[in-house]
Design a protein around this motif. Structure first.
Motif, PDB file in Angstrom:
ATOM      1  N   TYR A  48       2.397  -0.541   1.222  1.00 53.79           N
ATOM      2  CA  TYR A  48       3.741  -0.127   0.821  1.00 53.79           C
ATOM      3  C   TYR A  48       4.733  -0.364   1.953  1.00 53.79           C
ATOM      4  N   PRO A  97       1.942   4.399  -6.034  1.00 53.03           N
ATOM      5  CA  PRO A  97       0.756   4.513  -5.172  1.00 53.03           C
ATOM      6  C   PRO A  97       1.007   5.168  -3.820  1.00 53.03           C
ATOM      7  N   SER A  98       2.222   5.079  -3.275  1.00 53.91           N
ATOM      8  CA  SER A  98       2.451   5.701  -1.968  1.00 53.91           C
ATOM      9  C   SER A  98       2.425   7.222  -2.074  1.00 53.91           C
ATOM     10  N   ALA A 157      -3.252   1.799   1.103  1.00 57.05           N
ATOM     11  CA  ALA A 157      -2.128   1.825   0.165  1.00 57.05           C
ATOM     12  C   ALA A 157      -0.801   2.015   0.898  1.00 57.05           C
ATOM     13  N   GLU A 194      -0.875   7.840  -9.725  1.00 52.16           N
ATOM     14  CA  GLU A 194      -1.973   6.961  -9.314  1.00 52.16           C
ATOM     15  C   GLU A 194      -1.686   5.495  -9.609  1.00 52.16           C
ATOM     16  N   VAL A 195      -1.130   5.201 -10.757  1.00 48.90           N
ATOM     17  CA  VAL A 195      -0.906   3.808 -11.156  1.00 48.90           C
ATOM     18  C   VAL A 195       0.474   3.327 -10.751  1.00 48.90           C
ATOM     19  N   GLU A 196       1.485   4.143 -11.014  1.00 51.22           N
ATOM     20  CA  GLU A 196       2.868   3.673 -10.907  1.00 51.22           C
ATOM     21  C   GLU A 196       3.490   3.903  -9.536  1.00 51.22           C
ATOM     22  N   TYR A 208       0.760   8.910  -4.363  1.00 52.19           N
ATOM     23  CA  TYR A 208      -0.647   9.242  -4.607  1.00 52.19           C
ATOM     24  C   TYR A 208      -1.447   9.188  -3.310  1.00 52.19           C
ATOM     25  N   ALA A 209      -1.148   8.214  -2.448  1.00 55.52           N
ATOM     26  CA  ALA A 209      -1.865   8.092  -1.171  1.00 55.52           C
ATOM     27  C   ALA A 209      -1.662   9.331  -0.313  1.00 55.52           C
ATOM     28  N   LYS A 211      -1.863  13.089  -9.038  1.00 58.16           N
ATOM     29  CA  LYS A 211      -2.782  12.010  -9.411  1.00 58.16           C
ATOM     30  C   LYS A 211      -2.458  11.477 -10.801  1.00 58.16           C
ATOM     31  N   GLU A 259      -8.703   4.507   1.683  1.00 54.50           N
ATOM     32  CA  GLU A 259      -7.929   3.900   0.598  1.00 54.50           C
ATOM     33  C   GLU A 259      -6.470   4.334   0.656  1.00 54.50           C
TER      34      GLU A 259
END
Length: 536
Positions: free
Chosen positions: A199, A137-138, A195, A133-135, A140-141, A129, A191
């Motif tokens: 992607y 996203p896949s 995401a 989370e920001v850079e 993090y998903a 995370k 979510e």
């Protein structure tokens, strides 16, 4: 196994140490110490991907932390959910045969699913995370889907758990009450799916997660289907306490796309070994249950040979039994008495299966009974579930099985007839595989859950949850109840006691968790979704 018993005796101290360390030393644990920075590793995603083997393998508790990879699973799941589900029973009289199998809940066993998950899986989830989370996203998903999968399993064992506030304090964080917990599960899954869909749309040929993925080889489309299927499972879990929300989330998941025939979520990795293969095949500490023998032999179910080995006990063989299970919660003087009963047919290289297409078909079949929009009739989806399970295990005879009116067979304990169960007993699961449109919905549900129970073997956590939710399949009560009147033999174990380390190290959080539980912190208190009464 003297070495194993010693490990059990020291477990609480080890668990407390690692649970306390998981937040205090977080930066140290997740910082590379050989001169390669996260920036150096960004080019091939290693700085994020390095955490995923730990997350994925800890879901089925087989991450190699240096002490061996099998015995933690034995106390995290095998000596609770795998037995309470009706799947298995141990021939080993641990702690003088006064233990979880006889409803004398052992603190050193009960704490392990909570303590190990928060000591090993969750720090890695938090690391992903913070980094992705920001850079990214896949990545993090995927971590959010795995977080839901792992902690939904822990919640089915305990009830309220630390989820939305994990990592917010050195004690681990505040607990979520179960109604909030399921809403958080749904939010994370939805979510994450959104995401991943974005992607894939933007990068149709990219597979950045492939080298780190022990589930689907980096295929984000399969992760999307799995997340939707997991949402369907969790939606059905709450159907008796939040029916409108359950229907909404189930229908949304199905519309987005869930598992169909051939789909499966399983852990396959280099060096990964199935823990139950050792616990059963090498140690001889877990065997076929009496209920599995009764139902599979009574139905003449061809999957029985895929699940279990023939017994080695000469008395069992002489009595003419091709397979022989052990009844839960009986008097066992020594391991030799039942040690020659049927062991599980699992090899070390067998994948750890966490969800199948068969389970999803059965979930949809139940939804059809409830009048939901699930893309088929209850009968068609029920039969599709059985067919998917037969295909998964490579067995034939489907048509004859689906037209069979056979019932479970009587269970005979050849060592002690006092443990036997007659075919006409109230504790027999008296439904056949054949679908009958004239049956009422309760009987139809019993058939659906019975076949789902058979198909999900050997994944005991989900099977135990479904048994508590629906009351099916009907299981045999324990004969020897050492709970001192706390747990009713007919009702069975409802949950595990909270971790002792939480009582000691997070007293405010523990007090809030018991408040959310709504009853005593013992094995007789129902979880939020486990509502007594009819299913319709």
């Amino acid at each position: 196994m003297k070495q194993y018993i010693k490990k059990l005796l020291v477990l609480p101290l080890a668990a407390i140490f690692f649970l306390g360390a998981c937040t205090d030393n977080f930066e140290e644990m997740n910082t590379n110490s050989v001169g390669i920075s996260d920036e150096d590793l960004k080019a091939d995603y290693q700085f994020i991907g390095v955490h995923f083997p730990q997350i994925q393998q800890m879901i089925y508790c087989n991450y190699n932390w240096g002490w061996g990879v099998n015995w933690p699973f034995q106390i995290m799941q095998n000596l609770n959910a795998d037995i309470y589900s009706g799947y298995m029973m141990t021939p080993t009289p641990f702690a003088g045969n006064v233990n979880n199998t006889t409803y004398a809940l052992v603190d050193g066993w009960n704490a392990s699913a909570f303590d190990y998950t928060y000591a090993y899986m969750m720090p890695a989830v938090l690391a992903v995370k913070n980094k992705a989370e920001v850079e990214f996203p896949s990545f993090y998903a995927v971590s959010r889907i795995l977080k839901v999968l792992g902690l939904s399993r822990v919640s089915t064992q305990y009830g309220p758990i630390i989820y939305s506030q994990y990592g917010e304090s050195k004690t681990g964080g505040e607990y979520d009450k179960e109604s909030d917990l399921y809403n958080n599960f749904f939010t994370d899954l939805e979510e994450a799916v959104a995401a991943l869909e974005k992607y894939v749309e933007d990068n149709p040929d990219a597979q950045p997660f492939a080298k780190f993925d022990n589930f689907f080889g980096g295929d984000y489309n399969k992760w999307i289907k799995f997340a939707n299927s997991l949402q369907l499972r969790l939606a059905m879990r709450i159907v008796k306490v939040a029916p409108e929300l359950a229907q909404q989330k189930a229908e949304e998941a199905i519309k987005r796309g869930v598992f169909t025939e051939g789909d499966i979520a399983q852990i396959v990795a280099n060096g990964y070994t199935h823990p139950v293969a050792a616990i059963s095949g090498s140690w001889g500490d877990i065997s076929m249950s009496a209920e599995m023998e009764s139902m599979l032999s009574g139905y003449q179910d061809p999957r029985i040979a895929a699940y279990f080995n023939a017994p080695a006990d000469e008395a069992v063989i002489a009595a003419g039994y091709e397979y022989k299970g052990i009844r839960q919660g009986i008097a066992i003087d020594d391991k030799a008495t039942y040690g020659g009963h049927s062991l599980l047919n699992l090899a070390p290289e067998s994948p750890a299966v966490l969800m199948t297409a068969a389970e999803v078909y059965f979930l949809r079949a139940e939804g059809a009974l409830r009048g939901w929009e699930v893309g088929g009739s209850a009968e068609a989806l029920y039969e599709a579930g059985v067919a998917a399970s037969f295909a998964q295990h490579g067995v034939g005879g489907l048509e004859g099985y689906l037209s069979s009116e056979a019932l479970p067979a009587a269970y005979v304990d050849v060592k002690n007839d006092a443990n036997s169960v007659a075919a006409d007993s109230e504790y027999m699961n008296k439904v056949s595989p054949m679908w009958d449109a004239a049956d009422n919905n309760e009987v139809k549900l019993q058939k659906i859950i019975t076949q789902k129970w058979i198909a999900m073997f050997p994944e005991g956590i989900e099977a135990w949850a479904e048994y508590r939710r629906t009351g099916y399949p009907v299981l045999f009560p324990v004969v020897k109840n050492d709970s001192q009147g706390v747990i009713d033999s007919d009702n069975g174990i409802k949950r595990l006691n909270f971790s002792v380390s939480e009582k000691n190290n997070n007293p405010d959080g523990y007090a809030k968790a018991v408040q959310y539980l709504g009853g005593p912190d013992n094995g007789a208190t129902n979880l939020w979704w486990d509502v007594d009464g009819p299913n319709f």
